[in-house]
Enzyme design. Structure first.
Site, short mmCIF file in Angstrom:
data_model
loop_
_atom_site.label_atom_id
_atom_site.label_comp_id
_atom_site.label_asym_id
_atom_site.label_seq_id
_atom_site.Cartn_x
_atom_site.Cartn_y
_atom_site.Cartn_z
N ASP A 9 39.54 17.42 11.43
CA ASP A 9 38.74 16.92 12.56
C ASP A 9 38.05 18.07 13.28
O ASP A 9 37.78 17.99 14.48
CB ASP A 9 39.60 16.10 13.54
CG ASP A 9 38.75 15.18 14.41
OD1 ASP A 9 37.56 14.97 14.10
OD2 ASP A 9 39.29 14.67 15.41
N HIS A 32 33.70 17.19 10.92
CA HIS A 32 32.38 17.01 11.55
C HIS A 32 31.53 18.23 11.26
O HIS A 32 31.78 19.31 11.82
CB HIS A 32 32.54 16.82 13.06
CG HIS A 32 33.33 15.61 13.40
ND1 HIS A 32 32.76 14.37 13.60
CD2 HIS A 32 34.67 15.42 13.52
CE1 HIS A 32 33.71 13.48 13.85
NE2 HIS A 32 34.88 14.09 13.81
N ASN A 68 29.18 10.48 12.48
CA ASN A 68 28.79 10.25 13.90
C ASN A 68 27.73 11.25 14.36
O ASN A 68 27.90 11.97 15.33
CB ASN A 68 30.02 10.26 14.83
CG ASN A 68 30.74 11.60 14.86
OD1 ASN A 68 30.72 12.35 13.90
ND2 ASN A 68 31.37 11.89 15.98
N HIS A 127 39.16 5.43 13.35
CA HIS A 127 39.50 6.08 14.62
C HIS A 127 40.32 5.04 15.39
O HIS A 127 39.77 4.08 15.91
CB HIS A 127 38.25 6.48 15.40
CG HIS A 127 38.57 7.20 16.67
ND1 HIS A 127 38.29 8.53 16.89
CD2 HIS A 127 39.20 6.78 17.80
CE1 HIS A 127 38.72 8.89 18.08
NE2 HIS A 127 39.27 7.83 18.66
N ALA A 151 34.73 16.06 23.76
CA ALA A 151 36.00 16.13 23.02
C ALA A 151 35.76 16.78 21.67
O ALA A 151 34.80 16.44 20.98
CB ALA A 151 36.55 14.73 22.83
N HIS A 210 31.34 21.79 19.45
CA HIS A 210 30.41 21.53 20.56
C HIS A 210 30.10 22.89 21.16
O HIS A 210 31.01 23.72 21.30
CB HIS A 210 31.06 20.66 21.65
CG HIS A 210 31.41 19.28 21.20
ND1 HIS A 210 30.50 18.25 21.17
CD2 HIS A 210 32.58 18.76 20.74
CE1 HIS A 210 31.09 17.15 20.73
NE2 HIS A 210 32.34 17.43 20.46
N HIS A 259 38.73 15.08 6.79
CA HIS A 259 38.12 14.59 8.04
C HIS A 259 37.43 15.76 8.73
O HIS A 259 38.08 16.63 9.31
CB HIS A 259 39.19 14.00 8.97
CG HIS A 259 38.62 13.38 10.20
ND1 HIS A 259 38.93 12.11 10.61
CD2 HIS A 259 37.74 13.85 11.12
CE1 HIS A 259 38.26 11.83 11.71
NE2 HIS A 259 37.53 12.88 12.05
N LYS A 312 33.45 4.65 8.01
CA LYS A 312 34.23 5.04 9.20
C LYS A 312 34.09 3.99 10.30
O LYS A 312 32.98 3.60 10.66
CB LYS A 312 33.73 6.40 9.70
CG LYS A 312 34.40 6.90 10.97
CD LYS A 312 35.86 7.31 10.74
CE LYS A 312 36.57 7.63 12.03
NZ LYS A 312 36.44 9.00 12.45
N LEU A 358 39.84 14.01 20.97
CA LEU A 358 40.23 12.60 20.95
C LEU A 358 40.67 12.21 19.55
O LEU A 358 40.01 12.61 18.59
CB LEU A 358 39.06 11.71 21.40
CG LEU A 358 38.77 11.79 22.90
CD1 LEU A 358 37.44 11.11 23.22
CD2 LEU A 358 39.90 11.15 23.71
N HIS A 410 43.45 11.21 12.09
CA HIS A 410 43.95 12.10 13.15
C HIS A 410 45.01 11.43 14.03
O HIS A 410 44.83 11.26 15.23
CB HIS A 410 42.82 12.66 14.01
CG HIS A 410 41.74 11.69 14.43
ND1 HIS A 410 42.00 10.45 14.97
CD2 HIS A 410 40.40 11.79 14.38
CE1 HIS A 410 40.86 9.85 15.24
NE2 HIS A 410 39.87 10.63 14.89
N ARG A 443 28.18 18.10 11.71
CA ARG A 443 26.96 17.97 12.53
C ARG A 443 25.72 18.03 11.64
O ARG A 443 25.79 17.75 10.45
CB ARG A 443 26.90 19.01 13.65
CG ARG A 443 28.18 19.13 14.48
CD ARG A 443 28.56 17.87 15.20
NE ARG A 443 29.64 18.12 16.16
CZ ARG A 443 30.52 17.21 16.53
NH1 ARG A 443 30.47 15.98 16.03
NH2 ARG A 443 31.45 17.49 17.41
#
Ligand code: DOR
Ligand code: ZN
Length: 346
Positions: free
Chosen positions: A246, A15, A41, A135, A262, A250, A13, A98, A218, A173, A17
């Site tokens: 996860d 991200h 996402n 999620h 988050a 950011h 899992h 997802k 989150l 998560h 980007r």
């Protein structure tokens, strides 16, 4: 010095980007993980096989020289996803879809508003032996944010697992004792990922002595009894629970602001932090199963060949990382000591 050699792990899992950020995130993960489930996402999200394959190419282009890092792509389930989209994704070798309930988290505005209306798509996932990654939080305004995962289990997850007994589901998560108990008690087709932050921290670490935005993710950190349940279950060596960081970067300005994003950017120290937690639990012998075996076994993929080696050696996570465009990111556990160090990367 004590060392720990693990069969090469994967991150189930993640991200990564897009755009320039890939120059930072891909090497950070590829240093120790051979594969990673790349979350869809983006803005706009990855909604079909074509977009997923194009995203895969952008990730591959950001691999460091000589890296064999392999992103595993996912589609973002929307109210408009069709069974035909699933058939095309299956044909393209995409392993999973997802589910974000609309409004649950970062870039979830395209998410599902009516899960029952998506049942034909879940039927198609089951038929094509693709996984559903969830999620697991309800988004109803009147449900307290600390209860959103627990309520999701009863209202959404149980009905899905009952309706689709052959569908493989990863409850992503997880953060609560109730989630641990549900996954343990249900069929072998349901598993869960667990992040470093939910093993290491509870909500006091976010709220006592001032608000700590870099510990805000989150599903939100819960009270310590939930953290203890997560720690206990990974120490038990149950194959239904495996590694998913996860890691979710950011830039600093988006975290340290009146309405902060988050996400914890843990890739710089993730495998090391898991080692530290398993060490604290006197369960280092269970780390390899969690990090390297149970994930591929559940996904029906081969385990990796090769190894990485960690040593019990203290080092300090940088206070800040600078992106190519000059913007800073504050990594998870910035400026704090970590007790295990990656000494033989991939
Ligand atoms: O903390 C989180 N950050 N949780 C999520 O579900 C999404 C992620 C992100 O994309 O930033
Ligand atoms: Zn995530």
């Amino acid at each position: 010095m004590q060392t720990l050699t693990l069969q090469t792990p994967d991150d189930w899992h993640l991200h990564l980007r897009d755009g320039d950020m890939l120059q930072e995130t891909v090497p950070a993960t590829a240093r120790c993980f051979r594969r990673a489930i790349a979350m869809p996402n983006l803005a706009p999200p990855v909604r079909n096989a074509e977009e997923a394959l194009a995203y895969r190419d952008r990730i591959l282009a950001a691999r460091p020289e000589g890296s064999y890092f392999e992103p595993l792509l996912t589609l973002y389930l929307t109210d408009h996803t069709t069974p035909e989209d699933i058939a095309a994704a299956s044909a393209a070798g995409i392993p999973a879809v997802k589910l974000y309930p609309a409004g649950a988290t970062t870039n979830s505005a395209f998410g599902v508003t009516d899960l029952r209306g998506r049942y034909p798509v879940l039927e198609a996932l089951q038929k094509h032996d693709m996984l559903l990654l969830i999620h697991g939080e309800v988004t109803d305004a009147h449900i307290d944010i600390f209860d959103r995962e627990k309520v999701f289990i009863d209202e959404k997850l149980k009905p899905v697992t009952e309706q689709f007994p052959d569908l493989k589901v990863v409850f992503e998560h997880i953060t609560t004792r109730e989630a641990v108990e549900f996954v343990e008690s249900t069929t072998a087709r349901v598993a869960a990922t667990i992040t470093p932050q939910h093993l290491m921290l509870n909500r006091n670490d976010m709220l006592v002595g001032g608000i700590r935005p870099h510990n805000y993710c989150l599903p939100v950190l819960k009270r310590n009894i939930h953290q203890q349940a997560l720690r206990q279950v990974v120490a038990s060596g149950s194959p239904k629970f495996f590694l998913g960081t996860d890691s979710a970067p950011h830039v600093k300005a988006m975290k340290e602001t009146a309405c902060g994003c988050a996400g914890c950017y843990s890739a710089w120290a993730a495998i090391e932090l898991y080692a530290q937690v398993f060490d604290e639990l006197e369960a280092l012998d269970k780390l390899e199963g969690f990090a390297s075996h149970y994930g591929p076994d559940f996904y029906g993929l081969p385990r990796n060949t090769g190894t990485i080696t960690l040593a019990r050696q203290e080092w300090t996570v940088p206070e800040s990382i600078t992106l190519a465009d000059g913007q800073p990111i504050v990594p998870f556990i910035a400026g704090q000591p970590v007790q295990w160090k990656l000494v033989e990367p991939l």
